[in-house]
Design a protein around this motif. Structure first.
Motif, short mmCIF file in Angstrom:
data_model
loop_
_atom_site.label_atom_id
_atom_site.label_comp_id
_atom_site.label_asym_id
_atom_site.label_seq_id
_atom_site.Cartn_x
_atom_site.Cartn_y
_atom_site.Cartn_z
N PHE A 95 -7.93 -7.76 30.38
CA PHE A 95 -7.46 -7.68 31.76
C PHE A 95 -7.12 -6.24 32.15
N ALA A 96 -6.62 -5.47 31.20
CA ALA A 96 -6.28 -4.07 31.50
C ALA A 96 -7.52 -3.23 31.78
N SER A 97 -8.69 -3.72 31.35
CA SER A 97 -9.91 -2.93 31.48
C SER A 97 -10.66 -3.17 32.78
N VAL A 98 -10.20 -4.11 33.61
CA VAL A 98 -10.94 -4.46 34.83
C VAL A 98 -9.99 -4.49 36.02
N SER A 99 -10.58 -4.44 37.19
CA SER A 99 -9.80 -4.60 38.43
C SER A 99 -9.84 -6.06 38.86
N ASP A 100 -8.93 -6.43 39.74
CA ASP A 100 -8.86 -7.81 40.19
C ASP A 100 -10.13 -8.28 40.88
N ASP A 101 -10.87 -7.36 41.48
CA ASP A 101 -12.08 -7.77 42.20
C ASP A 101 -13.34 -7.70 41.35
N ALA A 102 -13.20 -7.50 40.04
CA ALA A 102 -14.37 -7.49 39.17
C ALA A 102 -15.05 -8.85 39.22
N PRO A 103 -16.39 -8.88 39.21
CA PRO A 103 -17.10 -10.16 39.30
C PRO A 103 -17.02 -10.92 37.98
N VAL A 104 -16.23 -11.98 37.95
CA VAL A 104 -16.06 -12.79 36.75
C VAL A 104 -16.13 -14.26 37.15
N TRP A 105 -16.92 -15.04 36.42
CA TRP A 105 -17.04 -16.47 36.70
C TRP A 105 -15.70 -17.17 36.52
N ASP A 106 -15.42 -18.15 37.39
CA ASP A 106 -14.31 -19.06 37.14
C ASP A 106 -14.69 -20.42 37.72
N PRO A 107 -14.06 -21.49 37.25
CA PRO A 107 -14.48 -22.84 37.66
C PRO A 107 -13.83 -23.36 38.92
N SER A 108 -13.06 -22.54 39.62
CA SER A 108 -12.29 -23.06 40.75
C SER A 108 -13.13 -23.30 41.99
N GLY A 109 -14.26 -22.62 42.07
CA GLY A 109 -15.06 -22.70 43.29
C GLY A 109 -14.62 -21.71 44.34
N GLY A 110 -13.58 -20.92 44.03
CA GLY A 110 -13.07 -19.98 45.00
C GLY A 110 -13.37 -18.53 44.69
N ALA A 111 -14.18 -18.29 43.64
CA ALA A 111 -14.56 -16.94 43.24
C ALA A 111 -13.34 -16.04 43.04
N ALA A 112 -12.31 -16.61 42.43
CA ALA A 112 -11.07 -15.86 42.23
C ALA A 112 -11.12 -14.97 41.00
N GLY A 113 -11.99 -15.29 40.04
CA GLY A 113 -12.26 -14.43 38.92
C GLY A 113 -11.06 -13.99 38.11
N VAL A 114 -10.82 -12.69 38.12
CA VAL A 114 -9.79 -12.11 37.27
C VAL A 114 -8.40 -12.67 37.57
N PRO A 115 -7.95 -12.71 38.82
CA PRO A 115 -6.63 -13.30 39.08
C PRO A 115 -6.55 -14.77 38.65
N PHE A 116 -7.63 -15.53 38.86
CA PHE A 116 -7.64 -16.92 38.43
C PHE A 116 -7.35 -17.03 36.95
N TRP A 117 -8.05 -16.25 36.14
CA TRP A 117 -7.92 -16.39 34.69
C TRP A 117 -6.57 -15.91 34.18
N SER A 118 -5.99 -14.90 34.80
CA SER A 118 -4.66 -14.47 34.35
C SER A 118 -3.64 -15.58 34.60
N ARG A 119 -3.73 -16.22 35.76
CA ARG A 119 -2.82 -17.32 36.07
C ARG A 119 -3.10 -18.53 35.19
N ARG A 120 -4.38 -18.81 34.94
CA ARG A 120 -4.75 -20.00 34.15
C ARG A 120 -4.30 -19.87 32.70
N LEU A 121 -4.47 -18.70 32.10
CA LEU A 121 -4.00 -18.51 30.73
C LEU A 121 -2.49 -18.69 30.64
N PHE A 122 -1.78 -18.22 31.65
CA PHE A 122 -0.33 -18.38 31.67
C PHE A 122 0.04 -19.86 31.74
N GLY A 123 -0.55 -20.59 32.69
CA GLY A 123 -0.25 -22.00 32.81
C GLY A 123 -0.61 -22.76 31.54
#
Length: 259
Positions: A95-123
């Motif tokens: 996470f420290a190596s990328v910006s929040d808007d880096a293109p990263v797949w996530d399953p939410s359908g909202g193209a949230a990418g990096v912020p999605f995964w930081s929140r998901r790992l926490f939950g």
């Protein structure tokens, strides 16, 4: 919480999880995930963090290689603390190596990418800490502000477009014509209203009248809505209105062993 705050909390919560499970009986059953042993739980937490580290660090827009790269946990529970800590460190570095808007797949359908995964790992780690506590007969504690953030993750994920479209049983059970549920944490700021519509569950952060409301300490609320504690075993929660509607919601939160 922003991405960096979530990631910091992931490392801290993983450390607590690792301390609790280290050296314990790998074959111990996990009652809140009936098909799992403690080894399965450890494998899931550490393996998921490594998978997400790969997704984020390599900015993957398609997940199959990350899924295929699952790293199983050590068979020796005496190695669990180090292995779990290393997985959290890998995720933190990614996470420290990328910006929040880096293109990263996530399953939410909202193209949230990096912020999605930081929140998901926490939950993930907050809820799976509760699984470990249940397996080991230990108390579960989580600061109210962190419990509110974990509730936010749970509700955001389960009301996402991607979840609705890929969990057909959930979607069929949750279709409605406006039935509403109000979730209210009483020991830290946190209120949500979920409204069952024909093609989605709409989520608002609001204080408003609903068909049923459940209110109480955030950690207890998290455990109940994530099906880690039965509603009847949560005396600090107050239910107002249509209890059957709340019970229907909880009964169809089928994201237990793969949450």
């Amino acid at each position: 919480m922003d991405t960096s705050a979530y990631v910091k909390a992931v490392v801290e919560q993983t450390s607590t999880f690792a301390d609790g499970v280290h050296g314990r009986d790998a074959a111990a059953p996990v009652p809140t995930c009936p098909e799992w042993t403690l080894a399965d739980l450890v494998d899931h937490v550490g393996g998921t963090q490594r998978m997400v580290a790969m997704l984020v660090g390599e900015q993957m827009t398609e997940p199959s290689r990350a899924f295929a790269g699952h790293v199983p946990g050590p068979a020796d529970s005496g190695r669990w603390r180090a292995w779990l800590s290393d997985g959290a460190a890998q995720a933190s570095q990614a996470f420290a190596s990328v910006s929040d808007d880096a293109p990263v797949w996530d399953p939410s359908g909202g193209a949230a990418g990096v912020p999605f995964w930081s929140r998901r790992l926490f939950g993930e780690v907050c809820v799976h800490r509760a699984d470990a506590a249940a397996a080991l007969g230990m108390p579960y504690e989580l600061a109210p502000e962190l419990a509110v953030a974990a509730i936010e993750d749970w509700l955001e994920t389960l009301t996402s477009r991607g979840y609705w479209e890929n969990r057909h049983g959930f979607a069929d059970a949750m279709r409605g014509d406006g039935q509403s549920l109000h979730f209210h944490a009483t020991d830290a700021p946190g209120e949500w209203v979920a409204r069952r519509e024909p093609d989605m569950v709409a989520l608002e952060r609001a204080h408003t009248k609903a068909d049923v409301a459940v209110r109480g300490p955030a950690a207890e609320l998290l455990l109940v809505i994530s099906r880690r504690r039965p509603l009847d075993a949560a005396p600090t929660l107050e239910v107002l209105g249509d209890r059957a509607l709340l019970e229907h919601w909880i009964d169809h939160m089928d994201w237990v062993t793969n949450g």
